[in-house]
Design a protein around this motif. Structure first.
Motif, PDB file in Angstrom:
ATOM      1  N   HIS A 179       1.001  -1.256   0.024  1.00 17.18           N
ATOM      2  CA  HIS A 179       0.362   0.078  -0.285  1.00 17.18           C
ATOM      3  C   HIS A 179       0.961   0.769  -0.249  1.00 17.18           C
ATOM      4  O   HIS A 179       0.409   1.608  -1.289  1.00 17.18           O
ATOM      5  CB  HIS A 179      -1.191   0.355   1.138  1.00 17.18           C
ATOM      6  CG  HIS A 179      -2.505  -1.376   1.216  1.00 17.18           C
ATOM      7  ND1 HIS A 179      -1.840  -2.059   1.615  1.00 17.18           N
ATOM      8  CD2 HIS A 179      -3.249  -1.231   0.912  1.00 17.18           C
ATOM      9  CE1 HIS A 179      -2.881  -3.512   1.298  1.00 17.18           C
ATOM     10  NE2 HIS A 179      -3.855  -2.667   1.000  1.00 17.18           N
ATOM     11  N   TYR A 180       2.009   1.147   0.293  1.00 19.34           N
ATOM     12  CA  TYR A 180       2.266   2.028   0.885  1.00 19.34           C
ATOM     13  C   TYR A 180       3.579   2.475  -0.126  1.00 19.34           C
ATOM     14  O   TYR A 180       5.561   3.663   0.521  1.00 19.34           O
ATOM     15  CB  TYR A 180       2.743   2.401   2.682  1.00 19.34           C
ATOM     16  CG  TYR A 180       1.507   3.234   3.221  1.00 19.34           C
ATOM     17  CD1 TYR A 180       0.848   4.565   2.280  1.00 19.34           C
ATOM     18  CD2 TYR A 180       1.242   2.626   4.148  1.00 19.34           C
ATOM     19  CE1 TYR A 180      -0.831   4.805   2.767  1.00 19.34           C
ATOM     20  CE2 TYR A 180      -0.114   3.327   4.969  1.00 19.34           C
ATOM     21  CZ  TYR A 180      -1.573   4.061   4.427  1.00 19.34           C
ATOM     22  OH  TYR A 180      -1.574   4.091   4.185  1.00 19.34           O
ATOM     23  N   GLY A 181       4.190   1.551   0.007  1.00 13.36           N
ATOM     24  CA  GLY A 181       5.490   0.629  -0.552  1.00 13.36           C
ATOM     25  C   GLY A 181       5.780   0.391  -2.370  1.00 13.36           C
ATOM     26  O   GLY A 181       5.634   1.552  -2.797  1.00 13.36           O
ATOM     27  N   HIS A 182       5.370  -0.524  -2.974  1.00 15.89           N
ATOM     28  CA  HIS A 182       5.780  -0.980  -4.143  1.00 15.89           C
ATOM     29  C   HIS A 182       4.730  -1.605  -4.808  1.00 15.89           C
ATOM     30  O   HIS A 182       4.311  -2.679  -4.296  1.00 15.89           O
ATOM     31  CB  HIS A 182       6.638  -1.910  -4.838  1.00 15.89           C
ATOM     32  CG  HIS A 182       8.400  -0.762  -4.548  1.00 15.89           C
ATOM     33  ND1 HIS A 182       7.667   0.062  -5.796  1.00 15.89           N
ATOM     34  CD2 HIS A 182       9.057  -0.556  -4.286  1.00 15.89           C
ATOM     35  CE1 HIS A 182       8.792   1.454  -6.050  1.00 15.89           C
ATOM     36  NE2 HIS A 182      10.007   0.654  -4.975  1.00 15.89           N
ATOM     37  N   ALA A 183       3.818  -1.305  -4.980  1.00  9.43           N
ATOM     38  CA  ALA A 183       1.862  -2.241  -5.572  1.00  9.43           C
ATOM     39  C   ALA A 183       2.468  -3.473  -6.172  1.00  9.43           C
ATOM     40  O   ALA A 183       1.306  -4.433  -6.125  1.00  9.43           O
ATOM     41  CB  ALA A 183       1.145  -1.407  -6.196  1.00  9.43           C
ATOM     42  N   ASP A 184       3.435  -3.684  -6.567  1.00  4.54           N
ATOM     43  CA  ASP A 184       3.381  -4.509  -7.490  1.00  4.54           C
ATOM     44  C   ASP A 184       5.170  -6.013  -6.640  1.00  4.54           C
ATOM     45  O   ASP A 184       5.600  -6.993  -7.647  1.00  4.54           O
ATOM     46  CB  ASP A 184       4.233  -4.381  -9.335  1.00  4.54           C
ATOM     47  CG  ASP A 184       5.698  -3.631  -9.037  1.00  4.54           C
ATOM     48  OD1 ASP A 184       6.538  -3.167  -7.429  1.00  4.54           O
ATOM     49  OD2 ASP A 184       6.166  -3.906  -9.639  1.00  4.54           O
ATOM     50  N   LEU A 185       5.126  -5.876  -5.687  1.00  3.86           N
ATOM     51  CA  LEU A 185       6.020  -6.682  -5.117  1.00  3.86           C
ATOM     52  C   LEU A 185       5.163  -8.431  -5.400  1.00  3.86           C
ATOM     53  O   LEU A 185       3.700  -8.331  -4.745  1.00  3.86           O
ATOM     54  CB  LEU A 185       5.986  -6.377  -3.340  1.00  3.86           C
ATOM     55  CG  LEU A 185       6.359  -5.283  -2.987  1.00  3.86           C
ATOM     56  CD1 LEU A 185       6.326  -4.434  -1.682  1.00  3.86           C
ATOM     57  CD2 LEU A 185       8.402  -4.954  -3.228  1.00  3.86           C
ATOM     58  N   THR A 186       6.293  -9.361  -4.854  1.00  2.00           N
ATOM     59  CA  THR A 186       5.151 -10.668  -4.847  1.00  2.00           C
ATOM     60  C   THR A 186       5.518 -10.965  -4.082  1.00  2.00           C
ATOM     61  O   THR A 186       6.468 -10.398  -2.784  1.00  2.00           O
ATOM     62  CB  THR A 186       6.242 -11.419  -6.498  1.00  2.00           C
ATOM     63  OG1 THR A 186       7.665 -11.607  -5.219  1.00  2.00           O
ATOM     64  CG2 THR A 186       5.650 -10.394  -7.238  1.00  2.00           C
ATOM     65  N   ALA A 187       5.932 -12.670  -3.367  1.00  2.00           N
ATOM     66  CA  ALA A 187       5.669 -13.464  -2.000  1.00  2.00           C
ATOM     67  C   ALA A 187       7.355 -13.401  -2.023  1.00  2.00           C
ATOM     68  O   ALA A 187       7.352 -13.774  -1.112  1.00  2.00           O
ATOM     69  CB  ALA A 187       5.123 -14.469  -2.343  1.00  2.00           C
ATOM     70  N   GLU A 188       7.984 -13.413  -3.139  1.00  2.00           N
ATOM     71  CA  GLU A 188       9.781 -13.820  -3.213  1.00  2.00           C
ATOM     72  C   GLU A 188      10.701 -12.084  -3.064  1.00  2.00           C
ATOM     73  O   GLU A 188      11.078 -12.149  -2.828  1.00  2.00           O
ATOM     74  CB  GLU A 188       9.669 -14.701  -5.215  1.00  2.00           C
ATOM     75  CG  GLU A 188       8.782 -15.550  -4.949  1.00  2.00           C
ATOM     76  CD  GLU A 188       7.651 -15.618  -4.982  1.00  2.00           C
ATOM     77  OE1 GLU A 188       7.677 -14.751  -6.129  1.00  2.00           O
ATOM     78  OE2 GLU A 188       7.068 -16.558  -5.078  1.00  2.00           O
ATOM     79  N   THR A 189       9.490 -11.394  -3.608  1.00  2.00           N
ATOM     80  CA  THR A 189      10.244 -10.069  -2.799  1.00  2.00           C
ATOM     81  C   THR A 189       9.587  -9.154  -1.670  1.00  2.00           C
ATOM     82  O   THR A 189      10.752  -8.045  -1.394  1.00  2.00           O
ATOM     83  CB  THR A 189      10.125  -9.413  -4.333  1.00  2.00           C
ATOM     84  OG1 THR A 189       8.783  -8.232  -5.029  1.00  2.00           O
ATOM     85  CG2 THR A 189      10.628  -9.563  -5.448  1.00  2.00           C
ATOM     86  N   ILE A 190       8.783  -9.557  -1.064  1.00  2.00           N
ATOM     87  CA  ILE A 190       7.671  -8.633  -0.468  1.00  2.00           C
ATOM     88  C   ILE A 190       8.812  -8.501   0.835  1.00  2.00           C
ATOM     89  O   ILE A 190       9.333  -7.974   1.296  1.00  2.00           O
ATOM     90  CB  ILE A 190       7.214  -9.031  -0.257  1.00  2.00           C
ATOM     91  CG1 ILE A 190       5.959  -7.295   0.697  1.00  2.00           C
ATOM     92  CG2 ILE A 190       6.553  -9.770   0.544  1.00  2.00           C
ATOM     93  CD1 ILE A 190       4.717  -8.005   1.044  1.00  2.00           C
ATOM     94  N   ASP A 191       9.744 -10.147   1.049  1.00  2.00           N
ATOM     95  CA  ASP A 191      10.772  -9.637   2.876  1.00  2.00           C
ATOM     96  C   ASP A 191      11.517  -9.102   2.164  1.00  2.00           C
ATOM     97  O   ASP A 191      12.358  -7.799   3.243  1.00  2.00           O
ATOM     98  CB  ASP A 191      10.992 -11.475   2.638  1.00  2.00           C
ATOM     99  CG  ASP A 191       9.257 -11.306   3.561  1.00  2.00           C
ATOM    100  OD1 ASP A 191       8.974 -10.857   3.766  1.00  2.00           O
ATOM    101  OD2 ASP A 191      10.252 -12.755   3.743  1.00  2.00           O
TER     102      ASP A 191
END
Length: 309
Positions: free
Chosen positions: A67-79
């Protein structure tokens, strides 16, 4: 050569035209002698408003990355994103904590290594509390979604509601206020105030599931205590009734002077509640009410009732 085409000549002309030397000298006299207002009379590093804005953005993104970072983050990149964002944000935060500590009474020597070590300790403790801060914010977001029939989703609440923007800032600022960095905490909430029109002092104690609907003009004072599942509407004031003064005429600071609002209370638009009064659990305070007395639990207070008292 035409001076209009020569930047150096234009600058020189302006310098003499405006009498800059005299103005600079007069400002120095005001700053250093006539109207000197520096804290403890010394030049010291101030917390940076720009840096604090970046801290709010970074911590918000670490807690709510899509919501406040990047809307296209994935399960592999979010952490990975959360980790790198948090690390860089905390590195900025520790410096701002160090600077703010220099404005705490008794911190005359800002160059003391102990202040830097204290800033590191405060930042470490604050960072460890972020999961609990996020849990509180999730309860606030759910309260907004459940309490507003116009809310289509929790994402809409996060992205669009000024009350959520204000409470995020407060939830970040309050732990810093408790840890003895009030200037930095105040700067965080005042940035949100300027963005939303909602003024929450970082010292206010606010329990979970707090919802400010619409929000413009809401004021919550430093010593206010707000219970669980409380809802406020726009232009509500939880303020002080009077300001006691000491023998030397200065205001007494820090004494409890703002309302206590117990669990499950609703306060409608324009209500003004002043002083160390208690609004009992489950009460409803009507719009535009002016209230300076305790209210028993499960009460309903309207303008008509207040006029009759």
């Amino acid at each position: 050569m035409n001076s209009r085409s020569n930047p150096a000549q234009r600058a020189s002309l302006a310098h003499s035209h405006w009498g800059v030397e005299n103005i600079v000298a007069a400002l120095r006299e005001s700053r250093e002698v006539t109207h000197k207002i520096r804290y403890l009379g010394r030049v010291r590093e101030l917390p940076s408003r720009e840096a604090v804005q970046g801290i709010i953005k970074g911590l918000s993104a670490a807690m709510f990355p899509t919501h406040y970072g990047h809307a296209d983050l994935t399960a592999e990149t979010i952490d990975y994103y959360v980790g790198t964002t948090l690390s860089s944000t905390l590195a900025i935060l520790v410096e701002q904590v160090r600077r703010a500590l220099c404005f705490v009474p008794g911190r005359e020597n800002c160059d003391d290594d102990s202040i830097e070590q204290e800033a590191i300790a405060i930042t470490r403790e604050f960072a460890a509390e972020l999961p609990a801060v996020r849990a509180l914010l999730v309860s606030d977001i759910r309260a907004a979604y459940q309490g507003d029939p116009a809310a289509g989703s929790t994402s809409e609440v996060l992205l669009c509601y000024p009350g959520v923007t204000a409470i995020i800032a407060h939830r970040i600022a309050h732990p810093l206020y408790k840890r003895g960095v009030p200037l930095l905490a105040r700067l965080i909430t005042e940035i949100a105030h300027s963005q939303t029109g909602i003024d929450i002092h970082p010292g206010a104690q606010i329990a979970e599931s707090f919802f400010i609907d619409h929000g413009t003009g809401v004021v919550i004072g430093e010593t206010a205590i707000i219970g669980r599942n409380v809802r406020l509407y726009q232009q509500v004031t939880l303020g002080a009734k009077r300001f006691p003064v000491s023998d030397d005429g200065s205001l007494v600071k820090g004494n409890p002077r703002h309302p206590i609002v117990e669990d499950d209370v609703v306060i409608y638009a324009g209500a003004t509640i002043l002083g160390r009064v208690t609004i009992g659990r489950g009460s409803v305070i009507g719009g535009n009410v002016w209230l300076t007395r305790d209210v028993p639990p499960e009460s309903q207070v309207s303008q008509v009732q207040c006029a009759q008292v």
